[in-house]
Design a protein around this motif. Structure first.
Motif, PDB file in Angstrom:
ATOM      1  N   THR A 121       0.874  -1.168   0.000  1.00 23.46           N
ATOM      2  CA  THR A 121       0.000   0.000   0.000  1.00 23.46           C
ATOM      3  C   THR A 121       0.911   1.217   0.000  1.00 23.46           C
ATOM      4  OG1 THR A 121      -1.886   1.072   1.091  1.00 23.46           O
ATOM      5  CG2 THR A 121      -0.214   0.130   2.525  1.00 23.46           C
ATOM      6  N   THR A 122       0.297   2.386   0.114  1.00 25.95           N
ATOM      7  CA  THR A 122       1.083   3.607   0.224  1.00 25.95           C
ATOM      8  C   THR A 122       0.726   4.286   1.536  1.00 25.95           C
ATOM      9  OG1 THR A 122      -0.660   4.772  -0.969  1.00 25.95           O
ATOM     10  CG2 THR A 122       1.227   3.987  -2.250  1.00 25.95           C
ATOM     11  N   LYS A 169      -2.779   1.769   7.276  1.00 25.90           N
ATOM     12  CA  LYS A 169      -1.979   1.159   6.211  1.00 25.90           C
ATOM     13  C   LYS A 169      -2.137  -0.364   6.220  1.00 25.90           C
ATOM     14  CE  LYS A 169       2.006  -0.634   8.162  1.00 25.90           C
ATOM     15  NZ  LYS A 169       1.340  -1.006   9.413  1.00 25.90           N
ATOM     16  N   GLY A 223      -5.172  -0.865   4.166  1.00 24.84           N
ATOM     17  CA  GLY A 223      -4.827  -0.677   2.756  1.00 24.84           C
ATOM     18  C   GLY A 223      -4.156  -1.915   2.184  1.00 24.84           C
ATOM     19  N   MET A 224      -3.213  -2.447   2.949  1.00 23.02           N
ATOM     20  CA  MET A 224      -2.467  -3.617   2.474  1.00 23.02           C
ATOM     21  C   MET A 224      -3.397  -4.831   2.339  1.00 23.02           C
ATOM     22  SD  MET A 224       1.391  -4.009   3.079  1.00 23.02           S
ATOM     23  CE  MET A 224       1.549  -3.650   4.794  1.00 23.02           C
ATOM     24  N   LYS A 225      -4.297  -5.006   3.320  1.00 19.95           N
ATOM     25  CA  LYS A 225      -5.170  -6.179   3.301  1.00 19.95           C
ATOM     26  C   LYS A 225      -6.162  -6.112   2.132  1.00 19.95           C
ATOM     27  CE  LYS A 225      -8.154  -9.145   6.089  1.00 19.95           C
ATOM     28  NZ  LYS A 225      -8.673  -9.499   7.415  1.00 19.95           N
ATOM     29  N   TYR A 247      -3.302   3.419  -0.456  1.00 19.80           N
ATOM     30  CA  TYR A 247      -3.778   2.788  -1.688  1.00 19.80           C
ATOM     31  C   TYR A 247      -4.316   1.379  -1.420  1.00 19.80           C
ATOM     32  CZ  TYR A 247      -3.813   0.993  -6.429  1.00 19.80           C
ATOM     33  OH  TYR A 247      -4.195   0.426  -7.611  1.00 19.80           O
ATOM     34  N   ASN A 279      -5.892  -4.329  -0.603  1.00 19.15           N
ATOM     35  CA  ASN A 279      -5.215  -4.310  -1.911  1.00 19.15           C
ATOM     36  C   ASN A 279      -4.998  -5.742  -2.401  1.00 19.15           C
ATOM     37  OD1 ASN A 279      -4.058  -3.045  -4.128  1.00 19.15           O
ATOM     38  ND2 ASN A 279      -2.017  -2.984  -3.215  1.00 19.15           N
ATOM     39  N   ARG A 280      -4.496  -6.582  -1.509  1.00 21.98           N
ATOM     40  CA  ARG A 280      -4.296  -7.984  -1.864  1.00 21.98           C
ATOM     41  C   ARG A 280      -5.647  -8.674  -2.135  1.00 21.98           C
ATOM     42  NH1 ARG A 280      -1.329 -12.608   0.250  1.00 21.98           N
ATOM     43  NH2 ARG A 280      -2.272 -14.377  -0.838  1.00 21.98           N
ATOM     44  N   PHE A 321       2.022  -7.542  -7.240  1.00 19.93           N
ATOM     45  CA  PHE A 321       1.996  -8.723  -6.387  1.00 19.93           C
ATOM     46  C   PHE A 321       2.967  -9.757  -6.935  1.00 19.93           C
ATOM     47  CE2 PHE A 321      -1.971  -6.477  -6.185  1.00 19.93           C
ATOM     48  CZ  PHE A 321      -2.172  -6.340  -4.826  1.00 19.93           C
TER      49      PHE A 321
END
Lengths: 144, 381
Positions: A60-61, B136, B139-141, B192, B143-144, A109
């Motif tokens: 992420t950002t 964040k 966001g990471m979770k 993001y 996004n994947r 990814f």
């Protein structure tokens, strides 16, 4: 002079590695090094240097300044968004870390990444503080 | 086992209330819940209270009446209110008293404030390095999740838009204006693929419920709502959760999945039996993921369900009918009790403009927060 943000990676080093730990009993691996195993609860952890390369599980950002005690510019005036990723280092462990790339269009990814030690901020004593971050690998070499 | 009924609910609006204290809001929420149950504070045998910001909640007794009752404080981050609910129900089952109150209250400061990662057993460098940021993780979770299961960023915006629309129908919500999907997509990118308008905000508010032994509920109300299940779980080895610097290579599912399975089993209820749902929408991506983690759809089906309006108030799977966290904000100690307030109104048919049609019978609520703690509560008429 240059200083590491914390004693969590080998430095100085031509090929820096994160310092993790592995349970002698069950093999669970952590970053940073822990005294007690998060799987079996025993105090049988041995320090383990982690692989330098891995693949991006997710990313992420960070688009806004983290709050204090964030050591970078927390006021927002000079804040630069940065990338954050979950990186799988071989089959050893996944670590959460900053990425040198902050543009999601340039991240993917499964992308191969490699550990770098990078300048982070200059402290009140004038020392340059270094942190660790993963950089995308292109053609077998770090991209920057 | 002794069954437990909810006989009163009270909610102080969520939002920003100037100099009004968390205790004042908490006392008003309890007043409303007591009036709803048709009782007064001296009728209450014990209470559980939860908050992030105040040192302890039992000074509330100084505003409600110093009756000397047992008043216990619980804290479990975003699962604080759900923990107060569980403890109150269990105390009734254990015979601590026949009538108990669960109350949550909070007043989070505006803007940034200092955090200390060592208070959650994380090293100081984790915060200095800019990683002690819960958003964040979300966001990471997501996004994947979007990549693995074909969820578009537009769907994330549509979910937020739905919750703002529902908030506009809720006189006690913090955000009461619909926000167009395009504006949600165009708001600043925080983490993001999550934009600012896809996240909830910390704010202020309070909520309370009155519970009693189910066999005496008829003394107080014709419309008791029963606590069918209340389950809390923490992370298992292999789960990647909030506030962590590493995860095992062998992935395990989120604690929500474990809490949800246990709650369905305790209640003897299946996801298809549920008529109205409250999920932790710290961000709209979390709502999407939690739909699957709580058994309401398979991974990836959210894209079509949201597009078809299934999760709208009039749809077959109404979610966050009061606007959820996105429209109400998250006064942490009160948030899970706001969910109870909404479910009870819906099951009684008292939810006004946002009433789910069809006479709903079963309500489901889930909360999730740091460092990987989840709670599920199931209610039914």
């Amino acid at each position: 002079m240059q200083k590491a943000i914390a004693d969590v990676f080998t430095w100085p080093s031509e090929a820096p590695q994160l310092i993790g730990s592995r349970c002698d009993d069950c093999g669970a691996t952590t970053f940073p090094a822990e005294e007690r195993c998060p799987r079996c609860g025993t105090a049988t952890m041995t320090e383990l240097l982690l692989p330098r390369r891995g693949t991006l599980v997710s990313f992420t950002t960070q688009g806004f300044p983290p709050i204090v005690p964030y050591a970078g510019d927390a006021t927002g005036e000079r804040f630069e968004p940065f990338g954050v990723g979950l990186v799988q280092l071989d089959d050893v462990v996944r670590v959460e870390a900053r990425l040198t790339e902050s543009d999601p269009a340039k991240l993917d990814f499964g992308m191969e990444v490699e550990l770098q030690v990078v300048p982070f901020y200059t402290d009140e004593a004038g020392d340059e503080i270094l942190t660790f971050a993963f950089a995308p690998v292109t053609d077998g070499a770090p991209s920057n | 086992m002794t069954e437990v009924a909810i006989i009163g609910v009270g909610l102080h609006p969520f939002g920003r209330f100037g100099d009004k204290t968390a205790f004042q809001m908490g006392a008003e929420a309890v007043d409303l819940a007591l009036a709803d149950a048709g009782i007064t504070w001296p009728d209450v045998h014990f209470a559980f209270g939860g908050s992030w910001e105040v040192a302890q909640t039992d000074p509330l007794t100084g505003l409600l009446g110093l009756t000397g009752i047992p008043f216990m404080n619980v804290f479990n981050a975003c699962a604080t209110a759900a923990s107060a609910i569980q403890q109150t129900a269990n105390a009734i089952r254990a015979g601590v008293g026949d009538v108990g109150v669960a109350v949550g209250l909070d007043k989070h400061p505006r803007g940034s404030f200092k955090v200390d990662p060592t208070l959650v057993n994380m090293p100081m460098w984790y915060a200095e390095n800019g990683q002690y940021v819960t958003t964040k993780f979300f966001g990471m979770k997501i996004n994947r999740y979007c990549h693995d299961h074909g969820i578009s960023q537009r769907t994330l915006a549509e979910v937020a838009a739905k919750n703002y629309r529902n908030g506009a129908l809720n006189p006690k919500a913090f955000r009461r204006k619909p926000v167009p999907t395009e504006d949600i997509l165009a708001s600043p990118m925080l983490n993001y693929p999550l934009t600012g308008a896809m996240f909830c905000a910390p704010d202020e508010g309070a909520a309370a419920v009155v519970m009693c032994r189910a066999d005496i509920a008829h003394r107080y109300t014709d419309t008791p709502v029963f606590v069918r299940a209340s389950q809390i779980r923490t992370r298992n080895y292999g789960a990647y959760e909030v506030n962590t610097s590493w995860a095992a290579v062998e992935e395990d599912v989120s604690p929500t999945v474990y809490a949800s399975r246990a709650a369905y089993e305790q209640a003897g209820i299946a996801p298809s039996d549920v008529d109205v749902v409250q999920l932790q929408d710290t961000d709209s991506g979390a709502e999407v993921i939690h739909m699957a983690e709580n058994g309401f759809c398979a991974d990836g089906e959210q894209e079509k369900l949201v597009a078809d309006g299934a999760t709208e108030i009039g749809g077959p799977l109404p979610i966050n009918t009061d606007g959820g966290l996105i429209a109400n904000g998250e006064p942490i100690g009160a948030s899970g009790l706001r969910q109870m307030h909404e479910l009870v109104l819906q099951l009684r048919g008292q939810a006004g403009d946002r009433q789910v049609p069809g006479n709903p019978k079963v309500g489901y609520a889930q909360v999730y927060g740091a460092p990987g703690t989840a709670a599920v509560t199931i209610l039914s008429r």
